[in-house]
Design a protein around this motif. Structure first.
Motif, short mmCIF file in Angstrom:
data_model
loop_
_atom_site.label_atom_id
_atom_site.label_comp_id
_atom_site.label_asym_id
_atom_site.label_seq_id
_atom_site.Cartn_x
_atom_site.Cartn_y
_atom_site.Cartn_z
N LEU A 107 -55.49 -64.82 29.77
CA LEU A 107 -55.55 -66.03 28.95
C LEU A 107 -54.16 -66.62 28.82
CD1 LEU A 107 -58.41 -64.95 28.29
CD2 LEU A 107 -58.03 -65.72 25.93
N SER A 108 -54.11 -67.94 28.67
CA SER A 108 -52.83 -68.61 28.43
C SER A 108 -52.38 -68.31 27.01
CB SER A 108 -52.97 -70.11 28.63
OG SER A 108 -53.75 -70.68 27.57
N PHE A 109 -51.08 -68.50 26.76
CA PHE A 109 -50.58 -68.25 25.41
C PHE A 109 -51.11 -69.27 24.41
CE2 PHE A 109 -47.26 -66.04 27.96
CZ PHE A 109 -47.47 -64.77 27.43
N GLY A 110 -51.45 -70.45 24.90
CA GLY A 110 -52.08 -71.43 24.02
C GLY A 110 -53.45 -70.96 23.56
N GLU A 111 -54.23 -70.40 24.48
CA GLU A 111 -55.55 -69.87 24.14
C GLU A 111 -55.43 -68.68 23.20
OE1 GLU A 111 -58.11 -70.87 28.17
OE2 GLU A 111 -56.65 -69.22 28.21
N ILE A 112 -54.45 -67.82 23.47
CA ILE A 112 -54.25 -66.66 22.61
C ILE A 112 -53.83 -67.09 21.21
CG2 ILE A 112 -52.87 -64.56 22.27
CD1 ILE A 112 -52.62 -64.40 25.34
N ALA A 113 -53.00 -68.12 21.13
CA ALA A 113 -52.52 -68.61 19.84
C ALA A 113 -53.69 -69.06 18.96
CB ALA A 113 -51.54 -69.75 20.05
N ALA A 114 -54.67 -69.72 19.58
CA ALA A 114 -55.83 -70.19 18.83
C ALA A 114 -56.66 -69.03 18.30
CB ALA A 114 -56.70 -71.08 19.71
N ILE A 115 -56.58 -67.88 18.97
CA ILE A 115 -57.38 -66.71 18.57
C ILE A 115 -56.70 -65.91 17.47
CG2 ILE A 115 -58.28 -64.49 19.39
CD1 ILE A 115 -58.76 -65.86 22.10
N VAL A 116 -55.40 -65.63 17.64
CA VAL A 116 -54.72 -64.75 16.70
C VAL A 116 -54.03 -65.49 15.57
CG1 VAL A 116 -54.35 -63.03 18.51
CG2 VAL A 116 -52.57 -64.70 18.03
#
Length: 260
Positions: free
Chosen positions: A104-113
């Motif tokens: 996953l991109s860090f943008g996608e991860i940011a939205a999750i965590v």
């Protein structure tokens, strides 16, 4: 945004992008589980260690091994690597898995965590450095087995001098009884103290039989009383010296070893 709107948004994400939506839901569940587990471990009696996993060829396990179990039994997921993530925050652990396992991109991860992309990059990088450091310190399996075999032989004969020679001067032993059985409540540091502790366990419990067996993909020791497994011991070896010993005695963590 109220709770109902968030729930509707989550449902829409699952419908529009099933893979991403399900990944996000699973990641949030993991974060909740990690937070809950961290709270429980504050109340845990003594040292906490991850549950040891028997090798798929271990004879005491008669049930088929699932594909996911085979992953956990791999060479890269030994006790050393399962202990390291416990020192990381839940967000760092989730960021590491989502980045390295699911790409996953860090943008996608940011939205999750719930962190910024820049912070997620730092969390994932920090976690990877921990794991990579452990991997660099790993030695060949045959050398590991030779050292552990010599350790067991010295325990059998009560040879304190040989035991000390096999241990790193700063060797550490952690013992997990979970308050269910007697175990050392605090870490044991130093080669001689570790050697005396291991000999003491065997002297106090002569009924235990220590056999060499694969534990989390590396050669370890399994302690049995008759046919029941009472303890599992795993090792980390560096430069042909044992640097860490993990002793799991909590019966709740030995159920997979005692399946009939």
């Amino acid at each position: 945004m109220d709770e109902n709107q968030e729930e509707d948004l989550s449902r829409a994400e699952v419908l529009e992008a099933p893979q991403m939506g399900l990944t996000r839901v699973a990641a949030h569940m993991c974060l909740d589980i990690f937070d809950s587990a961290r709270h429980r471990r504050k109340l845990y009696v003594g040292e906490w260690l991850p549950e040891p996993v028997p090798d798929r060829t271990t004879t005491v396990v008669s049930t088929p091994v699932r594909a996911l179990d085979r992953i956990t039994l791999g060479e890269s997921v030994n006790t050393a690597l399962t202990v390291v993530p416990e020192s990381l925050t839940p967000a760092a652990r989730v960021a590491f898995v989502l980045r390295n396992m699911f790409a996953l991109s860090f943008g996608e991860i940011a939205a999750i965590v719930g962190r910024t992309p820049q912070m997620c990059r730092k969390l994932a990088s920090s976690a990877w450095r921990h794991v990579r450091h452990r991997r660099r310190r790993e030695i060949a399996s045959d050398v590991h087995t030779r050292i552990v075999t010599a350790f067991r032989a010295a325990c059998d004969t009560g040879d304190l001098t040989t035991l000390v020679s096999l241990l790193d001067p700063d060797a550490t032993t952690l013992s997990d009884g979970g308050g269910k059985v007697r175990a050392a409540l605090n870490p044991i540091h130093g080669a001689e103290r570790t050697a005396r502790f291991m000999l003491g366990v065997l002297v106090q419990h002569p009924e235990l039989e220590a056999t060499l067996q694969s534990v989390n993909g590396k050669t370890g020791l399994v302690l049995r009383h008759d046919t029941a497994v009472s303890g599992v011991v795993s090792f980390h070896v560096q430069n042909e010296k044992i640097t860490d010993i993990w002793v799991v005695l909590n019966p709740d963590k030995l159920r997979s070893w005692n399946r009939s």
